[in-house]
Write a protein that holds these residues in place. Structure first.
Motif, short mmCIF file in Angstrom:
data_model
loop_
_atom_site.label_atom_id
_atom_site.label_comp_id
_atom_site.label_asym_id
_atom_site.label_seq_id
_atom_site.Cartn_x
_atom_site.Cartn_y
_atom_site.Cartn_z
N GLU A 7 -10.74 46.56 108.51
CA GLU A 7 -10.50 46.83 106.97
C GLU A 7 -9.24 45.50 106.40
N HIS A 8 -8.43 45.44 107.71
CA HIS A 8 -6.76 44.59 107.45
C HIS A 8 -6.80 43.59 108.64
N VAL A 9 -6.78 41.94 108.27
CA VAL A 9 -6.47 41.21 108.82
C VAL A 9 -4.83 40.41 108.51
N ALA A 10 -4.42 40.80 109.24
CA ALA A 10 -2.97 40.00 109.44
C ALA A 10 -3.32 38.64 109.50
N ILE A 11 -2.42 37.82 108.91
CA ILE A 11 -2.39 35.64 109.77
C ILE A 11 -1.31 35.44 109.92
N ILE A 12 -0.79 34.76 110.68
CA ILE A 12 0.41 34.08 111.29
C ILE A 12 0.06 32.44 111.53
N MET A 13 -0.02 32.05 109.79
CA MET A 13 0.39 31.03 109.71
C MET A 13 0.53 30.19 110.61
N ASP A 14 0.75 29.23 110.76
CA ASP A 14 1.71 28.53 111.60
C ASP A 14 0.49 27.00 112.02
N GLY A 15 1.63 26.20 112.27
CA GLY A 15 1.23 24.54 112.19
C GLY A 15 0.71 23.22 111.50
N ASN A 16 1.66 23.62 109.97
CA ASN A 16 1.26 23.49 108.98
C ASN A 16 2.39 21.73 109.30
N GLY A 17 3.41 21.97 109.65
CA GLY A 17 4.02 20.68 110.44
C GLY A 17 3.12 19.67 110.86
N ARG A 18 3.42 20.69 112.18
CA ARG A 18 2.37 19.53 112.87
C ARG A 18 1.08 18.88 112.52
N TRP A 19 0.27 19.62 111.55
CA TRP A 19 -1.30 18.81 110.76
C TRP A 19 -0.62 17.99 110.34
N ALA A 20 0.34 17.94 109.85
CA ALA A 20 0.74 16.95 108.79
C ALA A 20 1.31 15.76 109.69
N LYS A 21 2.24 15.89 111.09
CA LYS A 21 2.66 14.39 111.81
C LYS A 21 1.64 14.18 112.42
N ALA A 22 0.25 14.74 112.74
CA ALA A 22 -0.36 13.96 113.00
C ALA A 22 -1.28 13.19 112.15
N LYS A 23 -0.64 13.42 111.54
CA LYS A 23 -1.91 12.41 110.03
C LYS A 23 -0.51 12.04 109.56
N LEU A 25 2.20 12.41 107.77
CA LEU A 25 1.83 12.89 106.31
C LEU A 25 3.64 13.38 106.65
N PRO A 26 4.27 13.91 105.57
CA PRO A 26 5.30 14.11 105.08
C PRO A 26 5.41 16.09 105.15
N ARG A 27 6.07 16.18 105.84
CA ARG A 27 6.05 18.26 106.22
C ARG A 27 5.19 18.86 104.85
N ILE A 28 6.23 18.76 103.73
CA ILE A 28 5.50 19.78 102.61
C ILE A 28 3.58 19.13 102.38
N MET A 29 3.58 18.17 103.10
CA MET A 29 1.70 18.12 102.92
C MET A 29 1.31 18.85 103.70
N GLY A 30 1.79 19.18 104.40
CA GLY A 30 0.92 20.26 105.46
C GLY A 30 1.14 21.43 104.92
N HIS A 31 1.73 21.59 103.46
CA HIS A 31 2.44 23.48 103.65
C HIS A 31 1.48 23.51 102.02
N HIS A 32 1.19 21.95 101.69
CA HIS A 32 0.12 21.70 100.14
C HIS A 32 -1.60 22.21 101.30
N ALA A 33 -1.52 21.31 102.21
CA ALA A 33 -2.94 21.42 103.01
C ALA A 33 -3.04 23.49 103.15
N GLY A 34 -1.73 24.13 103.91
CA GLY A 34 -2.24 25.56 103.90
C GLY A 34 -2.51 25.72 103.16
N VAL A 35 -2.01 25.74 102.17
CA VAL A 35 -2.20 26.84 100.22
C VAL A 35 -3.58 26.87 100.38
N ARG A 36 -4.31 25.73 100.23
CA ARG A 36 -6.01 25.72 100.24
C ARG A 36 -5.99 26.14 101.43
#
Length: 229
Positions: A7-23, A25-36
């Protein structure tokens, strides 16, 4: 084996910064990708018949990040809530916020209140966004509210729950954390007493419907005893 509906799924959305670093990219781009990834996941939850989704978007500890990153996140919240309100209404999804919202910038608080007001008519699906949220602070805030009410009887679980941020929202059945970290990070401390946990090494920007389906499949394969033998 008890097969409780998810009924209820809760998510700790972690890894935006590391995703950006691996690519590279600036950290904020990881957050934009996180929104998608948020958009994909909310649509997937609807398709899978999950009525409540809660997202750990910004913790009380996240203020310790660099000023530029915090400013970028606040700008993202402003943009996302303004630009997606019509879409959320079209999807008939109620949006609610949990956390110490009064500590956020005034214009953001105004936007959040408008989103809550505009979407409160929808009952079947809820998206809970945890902003400036901390589980310990939520419990302390509840205790302070109870103290202010001058309640004389012993404090019960029911009384404390009634004074939490969103007391009517059911406890999360499943808490997902991305990026490979194995901790709760002060998220839904009271509500997670009997939650199931699912950890994945996938960074949040890569999370999609298949990821949610895999987590749900894992959940349904477990036996939930709630303290029973």
């Amino acid at each position: 084996m008890e097969k409780k509906k998810l009924e209820h799924v809760a998510i700790i959305m972690d890894g935006n910064g590391r995703w950006a670093k691996a690519k590279r990219l600036p950290r904020i781009m990881g957050h934009h990708a996180g929104v998608r990834a948020v958009e994909r996941t909310v649509r997937a939850a609807k398709e899978l018949g999950i009525p409540y989704v809660s997202l750990y978007a910004f913790s009380t500890e996240n203020w310790k990040r660099s000023q530029s990153e915090v400013a970028g996140l606040m700008g993202l919240f402003r943009y996302y809530m303004r630009s997606k309100l019509a879409e959320l209404c079209k999807e008939e999804c109620r949006v609610r916020f949990a956390g110490d919202l009064d500590a956020l910038p005034d214009d953001i608080v105004q936007i959040l209140r408008e989103v809550e007001e505009r979407t409160k008519i929808y009952a079947e699906r809820q998206l809970i966004i945890c902003l400036n949220y901390g589980g310990r602070k939520e419990i302390l805030d509840a205790i302070n509210k109870i103290t202010a009410q001058n309640i004389k009887v012993p404090i019960t679980e029911e009384i404390l729950r009634a004074n939490l941020y969103l007391p009517d929202v059911p406890d999360p059945d499943l808490i997902i954390r991305t990026s490979g970290e194995l901790r709760l990070s002060n998220f839904w401390l009271w509500q997670s007493s009997y939650s199931e946990y699912y950890f994945t090494g996938q960074y949040w920007p890569d999370f999609d419907k298949a990821s949610l389906e895999e987590a749900a499949k894992d959940y349904y394969e477990r036996e939930r005893r709630y303290g029973k033998a």
